[in-house]
Design a protein around this motif. Structure first.
Motif, PDB file in Angstrom:
ATOM      1  N   GLU A 162     145.488  61.352 131.284  1.00  0.00           N
ATOM      2  CA  GLU A 162     144.554  60.233 131.223  1.00  0.00           C
ATOM      3  C   GLU A 162     145.180  58.974 131.817  1.00  0.00           C
ATOM      4  N   ARG A 163     144.585  58.466 132.893  1.00  0.00           N
ATOM      5  CA  ARG A 163     145.160  57.293 133.552  1.00  0.00           C
ATOM      6  C   ARG A 163     144.930  55.997 132.769  1.00  0.00           C
ATOM      7  N   VAL A 191     135.983  54.081 120.500  1.00  0.00           N
ATOM      8  CA  VAL A 191     137.125  53.279 120.944  1.00  0.00           C
ATOM      9  C   VAL A 191     137.495  53.645 122.381  1.00  0.00           C
ATOM     10  N   VAL A 192     137.542  54.927 122.676  1.00  0.00           N
ATOM     11  CA  VAL A 192     137.905  55.370 124.026  1.00  0.00           C
ATOM     12  C   VAL A 192     136.862  54.924 125.040  1.00  0.00           C
ATOM     13  N   ALA A 193     135.592  55.044 124.701  1.00  0.00           N
ATOM     14  CA  ALA A 193     134.523  54.664 125.634  1.00  0.00           C
ATOM     15  C   ALA A 193     134.613  53.201 126.021  1.00  0.00           C
ATOM     16  N   LYS A 197     137.284  52.431 131.731  1.00  0.00           N
ATOM     17  CA  LYS A 197     136.375  51.678 132.587  1.00  0.00           C
ATOM     18  C   LYS A 197     135.538  52.562 133.503  1.00  0.00           C
ATOM     19  N   THR A 198     136.125  53.655 133.993  1.00  0.00           N
ATOM     20  CA  THR A 198     135.398  54.569 134.865  1.00  0.00           C
ATOM     21  C   THR A 198     135.728  55.998 134.462  1.00  0.00           C
ATOM     22  N   GLN A 203     131.550  63.778 132.932  1.00  0.00           N
ATOM     23  CA  GLN A 203     132.604  63.929 131.936  1.00  0.00           C
ATOM     24  C   GLN A 203     132.580  62.776 130.950  1.00  0.00           C
ATOM     25  N   ASP A 204     132.571  63.109 129.666  1.00  0.00           N
ATOM     26  CA  ASP A 204     132.604  62.072 128.646  1.00  0.00           C
ATOM     27  C   ASP A 204     133.938  61.331 128.708  1.00  0.00           C
TER      28      ASP A 204
END
Length: 316
Positions: A162-163, A191-193, A197-198, A203-204
């Motif tokens: 995960e970048r 929180v992750v959403a 940013k992109t 993909q969720d």
């Protein structure tokens, strides 16, 4: 709407291909290191003769219960509530020192994903558990409650590729420091959403973070490395190793292991004229991907890769 138990079905991926790859000898002894709901095991048993043996392993108590029911109906089968990484001592306790094939179907099963109570999926709100073995170990929520920001970012980056690992970790720690640590799947997904940013179309945003925490909680990559070494040590000459992986981290480990064990090794500390190469231990037999028909019928098969190798005859 929450999933119901009737919906917690598992469609076995690469069923025929994996069983063909193991090349069953009717009187042989085999290991299904990831029993799940028994799809591969039942297909293996269908090809075994009366004297054949199959030992299944699974950390999930629900899967073990299914295996125990199968064992009660078929004396050729036994199930162990253990990780496949520990197959050697379990088999030794049963008087088994060699096997003719080992099959590993890695990752999380559909019933684990689809049961909200297990906490594997961001599609349902549930306690953030993610343990395959619900009788032991640390949950994902407990890890997030105690780890520092650097460690959380490291896990999400390394295991989820995960970048946005750093902003996700910062957001999780900020929420925790504010008195509301993440305890459920929905809270984590939210929180992750906000931090991501992109994301790739379809993909969720939480997909990679959920994968990372699941791998960490279950020690999946370390377990895989140990399991591959255990399988190699147990395989009889001509025995087969077949491994189905579902993401690049797993597949890289399997590919590297087979490649390393498929080479002759020269001891460069010995004088060249006396340095007979150590024989390779495996013969790589190839890589198989699901066909278009299987992917259409079971979209979860789309990322699967089956790698197959055969135990070579090692000179004494």
């Amino acid at each position: 709407m929450a999933a119901t138990p009737a919906a917690w079905q598992h469609t076995t991926v690469l069923l025929v291909e994996a069983v063909d790859a193991v090349a069953i000898r009717p009187e042989g002894t085999y290991v299904d290191g990831t029993f799940g709901r028994g799809g591969h095991s039942r297909a293996l048993l269908a090809r075994l003769g009366p004297a054949g043996r199959l030992i299944g392993f699974d950390k999930d108590p629900e899967a073990v219960a299914v295996g125990q029911a199968l064992a009660a109906d078929d004396p050729r089968f036994a199930i162990a509530h253990e990780s496949f990484a520990d197959m050697a001592p379990v088999l030794a306790a049963r008087g088994i020192g060699q096997v003719d094939g080992v099959l590993l179907d890695l990752g999380v099963s559909s019933p684990q994903i689809d049961n909200p109570a297990r906490g594997f999926s961001f599609r349902f709100d549930a306690p953030l558990d993610m343990r395959m073995d619900t009788t032991r170990g640390t949950t994902a929520a407990e890890f997030l409650a105690g780890a520092d920001e650097r460690r959380i970012a490291e896990v999400i980056r390394d295991y989820g590729e995960e970048r946005f690992a750093v902003p996700i970790a910062k957001a999780l720690v900020a929420r925790r420091d504010g008195g509301t640590p993440v305890r459920t799947t929905a809270e984590l997904a939210q929180v992750v959403a906000r931090a991501v940013k992109t994301r790739e179309p379809g993909q969720d945003p939480a997909t990679r973070t959920f994968q990372a925490l699941r791998i960490l909680v279950n020690g999946e990559l370390t377990e895989l490395e140990k399991g591959l070494s255990a399988a190699l040590a147990l395989l009889a000459p001509g025995g087969r190793l077949a491994v189905i992986s579902f993401h690049s981290l797993e597949d890289r480990i399997v590919k590297t292991f087979i490649a390393r064990e498929s080479k002759e090794v020269v001891d460069r500390h010995s004088p060249a004229m006396y340095a007979a190469p150590k024989a390779m231990k495996l013969l790589a037999l190839g890589r198989i991907r699901p066909g278009a028909d299987e992917v259409r019928a079971n979209p979860r098969a789309r990322s699967a890769t089956l790698r197959v190798a055969e135990r070579s005859v090692v000179a004494a």
